[in-house]
Every structure is written in C-alpha cells, then in structure tokens.
Scaffold this active site. Structure first.
Site: not given
Ligand code: NAP
Ligand code: HSE
Length: 431
Positions: A18, A49, A53, A134, A137, A139, A192, A210, A312
């Site tokens: 994201v 983190r 990278r 926003e 919940v 996307g 993703g 949500k 996504g």
């Molecule tokens: P992700 O791909 O795992 O990315 C997480 C990012 O946060 C990475 O860059 C990671 O760093 C960094 N991070 C994690 N823990 C950390 C820490 N302790 N200190 C510093 N940096 C840290 O996760 P994502 O899928 O983007 O999801 C992120 C958020 O968006 C979550 O809350 C998820 O519920 C929400 N979300 C995701 C989606 C989806 O479709 N994926 C949709 C809606 C909401 P590194 O890169 O160095 O590991």
């Molecule tokens: N993992 C969540 C889903 C991402 O599949 O709906 C969006 O919040």
C-alpha cells in the site's frame, strides 16, 4: 497574483504493497492533486524496517529520507503522516506521538483503528490534529466518508457488507472454477490482497475490525472488536458452494450490523461476521472477486449500496490519497473529534432469527430423516426444504433449510443428531 502555496510535506510510514503504491500514485497523479488542492505534494520521509532494501528502488526518486527511526521522520517536519505499515505496535505508539505533535494522520490500519481508535481520537482531539481512516475499510470505496459526512443527518438502521476482498476473491474463484481453498488463497496472497497473516482474512477478523469501525460510525457508538462474533470461511467446503448454487444462493462472507429497539425503547446493536447463503437476486450476491460492497438501510434515504475494489495496493492507496487531499482542504476540521458518542450494548447472538442451511453426512438407513426432523421439531424448528443424495458407501448427504430460528436452538437440536462433515450457515433474506 497570490504566490504559489508551499508544497505539502508528507511522510509515509510503511512502503510495502500500500505505502509503495501511494508514493507512486502521488507521483503519477501529481497534476490531479495540484488541480484539486492548488498545492504540490512532496514526500519528505519514508519509514520502513529495512532502509537498505528500499534504497534499491528504481524509477523516480524514492524520498530524501528512508529511515527506520520515527525521530528522523519527525525531524523532516511533515505536514501530514500517511500510515501503511500495519500491525498494532509500534504503530500505535508512533501515531500517538505524531498526533501529539499536532500532525494530521491518515491511516489504512483497520486493526489499529478498531482496537485503539478511542485512544488515538483522544490524542487527536487534544492536539487538534485530524485522524482519517477511509483506507482502513473497503479499499477504494468511500464508505467512511459516506457514513460520517454524507449520511450524518440520517438514522441508520442496518448495514450489511462484503468487507474482505481476499475471502470474496476465494469464494468466487471456488464457485466459478471449482478451485481448491488453498489454491484460491495462494492466488489472493500473490495479488497483494491478503494481510501479512492471512488468518485475519480467512477467519473473519479483518472483516470484524472493519465492521466494528463502520458500526461505530453508523450508530455513533464505541464497538469493542472483541464483541463482534466472527466466523471465517475456513469451514466452507466446495460441497456447500455447490449445494447453495442448486438452491439458488451464493456463499458470501457477510458483516451485519443492525440497530435493535426493544419494547421498552432501549437500543442495542446486533453484530456478526459469518459466511451466509445469499439469494442470487440479492445485490450482495453479484459481488465477485476482490470487490467489496456495503448496503445501508436508513431514514430518510431508504437504501444505498456502494461497491468497488476492496483490496490491493493502488486501490487502497487511492483512498489514502483522498484522505490526504481532504486534510489539505479542511484545516481546522471537526474530524479531530471522536465519532463514537455513546456506548450501546451489543445484543446476544440469539437475538437474531435467521433461516439456516444445514449440510451433513448421515448413515443411509430407515428412520434417519425422521430422527433429524424430530430433533428439530423438539426445539420448535420447522424445516423448509430437504434434499438427499445417496452415496455408494452407505451414507447420504442431507441438505436442508429451516424456517427462521436462533443459532442456539439449531445447535442444540443438531447436537443430538449423529452425522459427520456438517456445515451450518445462516441465510440472508432478499429484502
Ligand atoms: P506490507 O506490504 O507488509 O508493508 C508494510 C510496510 O511497513 C513495509 O514497508 C515494512 O517495512 C513497513 N513496516 C512494518 N513494520 C514496521 C516497523 N515496525 N517499523 C518500520 N516499518 C515497518 O503491508 P501492506 O499490505 O502494504 O499493508 C499495510 C497496511 O495497509 C495494513 O494495515 C493493512 O491492513 C492495510 N491495508 C492493506 C491492503 C492491501 O490490499 N494490501 C488494503 C487495505 C488496507 P519493510 O518494507 O522494510 O519490511
Ligand atoms: N486483506 C484485506 C482484504 C485488505 O482482503 O480485504 C483490505 O483491507
């Protein structure tokens, strides 16, 4: 002519699916943002983190600062912080510090908002900083804004939603292609959609967070996420999907929040997330893939249904960017206040009566059907439809639907029935 406004300095917490998409989106659509707000957006810092990278990123400049230290992020003097790192800690601590410094926050983190929203809103109000969520919940679907602003002067009675993209993707894949559960999950992860720990998706915990957020806004109450009864899809079998289709239904993971007013005028809220049989003509049955949808009933607007990409990177990033634009266009804002003004009780599971679908393997011998019917009748549960399919091994699959009954009565009735491989799913009504 007025001099151009200074760029808005944005810090990203997280640069994964994201956060990385948000950085790209703000770069690719910078002209749209300038048109909407009259200002440019400048990424001043990125928290990750493993900074090493992320320095390897190709394409346009990543950011002047890529760091693992929140101190360094705060020293970069952001005007707004966008949080897409996920998890509860250290994210909670970081956002309390950011808000405490008077810096507005936009976040995609539903677990954090659902579990620590009260504390974060209190800090936001103290410091007069906006907290927008926003992207946490559904996307790209602007449901939080719809409930919090567009429907602010209405009374919401009921909200039904497909709130998790991963499980909807899996269920529609299993239905359309007969894909196995594990293959469908692996695909959703690859695309993703899934959380870092996909148990949150498949066990209904992501949808529960949500639902807690949406019900909290819809009913102006604090909803403890642990009070949302959540059942995931890990128990749903291909046979359930097939038999549901025979009966004219699709299986969907549905979040339900409903206002209940008792005879003495006291109000409570019914909340659950559960796989349900949804009639094929229902608006939520048509939702396929990682799409999310929310249906809201209330007065005086009647019914509203919104749908769109629920998961996504780019889709979710568009919601974060929308909140960012809203922050830029609304200082000072009432959005520093907590939308949860009351604490309504949560109604018990048996306050709801649903029709139910039951599928089970029984021994194929005289009297078995009579035993099942007797066990149900003893709990005052009436059978609506019955299908029976014989297997060659001396067993039969029994599929039945009931008239409305409580989950407690049904489970007590079935406790006395000898069967294996049993699924019990509530059924959504068309109206
Ligand atoms: P992700 O791909 O795992 O990315 C997480 C990012 O946060 C990475 O860059 C990671 O760093 C960094 N991070 C994690 N823990 C950390 C820490 N302790 N200190 C510093 N940096 C840290 O996760 P994502 O899928 O983007 O999801 C992120 C958020 O968006 C979550 O809350 C998820 O519920 C929400 N979300 C995701 C989606 C989806 O479709 N994926 C949709 C809606 C909401 P590194 O890169 O160095 O590991
Ligand atoms: N993992 C969540 C889903 C991402 O599949 O709906 C969006 O919040």
């Amino acid at each position: 002519m007025n001099p151009p406004l200074a760029p808005v300095r944005v810090a990203l917490l997280g640069h994964g699916t994201v956060g990385g998409s948000l950085r790209r989106l703000l770069h690719e659509h910078r002209d749209h943002v300038r048109l909407a707000t009259g200002r440019d957006v400048e990424i001043c810092a990125v928290l990750v983190r493993d900074p090493e990278r992320h320095r390897l990123e190709v394409g346009e400049a990543l950011a002047p600062l890529v760091t693992e230290s929140l101190d360094v992020v705060l020293e970069s003097r952001p005007d707004v912080v966008c949080e897409a790192m996920g998890g509860l800690e250290p994210t909670r601590g970081h956002l309390l510090r950011v808000l405490g410094a008077g810096i507005p926050v936009v976040t995609a983190n539903k677990q954090l908002v659902a579990r620590h929203g009260t504390e974060l809103f209190a800090r936001a109000a103290e410091a007069g900083a906006q907290l927008r969520f926003e992207a946490s919940v559904c996307g790209a679907v602007p449901i939080v804004r719809m409930l919090r602003e567009s429907l602010a002067a209405t009374r919401i009675e009921r909200l039904l939603g497909i709130l998790n993209g991963t499980t909807n993707y899996m269920l529609s894949k299993m239905e359309a292609t007969g894909a196995a559960y594990d293959d469908a999950l692996a695909e959703a992860q690859e695309l993703g959609y899934a959380e870092p720990d996909p148990t949150e998706d498949v066990e209904g915990l992501d949808a529960a967070a949500k639902l807690a957020i949406l019900a909290g806004i819809a009913f102006g109450t604090t909803v403890d996420i642990d009070n949302v009864r959540a059942t995931g899809i890990s128990g749903v079998r291909a046979a359930d999907v097939a038999h549901a289709a025979e009966l004219g239904y699709r299986i969907r993971l549905i979040g339900r929040a409903e206002r209940l007013t008792a005879a003495d005028d006291t109000t409570s809220v019914l909340l659950d997330v559960t796989p349900m049989l949804v009639p094929i003509a229902h608006p939520l049955a048509t939702i396929v893939g990682a799409t999310n949808a929310v249906l809201v009933d209330g007065d005086p607007f009647g019914r509203l249904v919104v749908q769109g990409a629920g998961a996504g990177g780019p889709e979710t990033a568009s919601a974060l960017a929308g909140d960012l634009v809203s922050v830029m266009g609304s200082e000072p804002s009432f959005l520093t206040t907590d939308p949860h003004v009351a604490t309504l009780p949560i109604a018990p599971a048996d306050a709801r009566r649903d029709r139910h679908f039951v599928r089970m393997q029984v021994v194929d011998q005289p009297g078995v059907l009579a035993t099942v019917a007797g066990a149900l009748a003893a709990r005052d549960i009436s059978i609506e439809r019955v299908l029976q399919q014989r297997a060659d091994d001396g067993h039969a699959t029994l599929v039945l639907t009931t008239h409305p009954c409580t989950p407690g009565a049904l489970s007590a009735a079935l406790a006395g029935v000898a069967s294996t491989d049993r699924s019990v799913l509530p059924m959504l009504e068309l109206a």
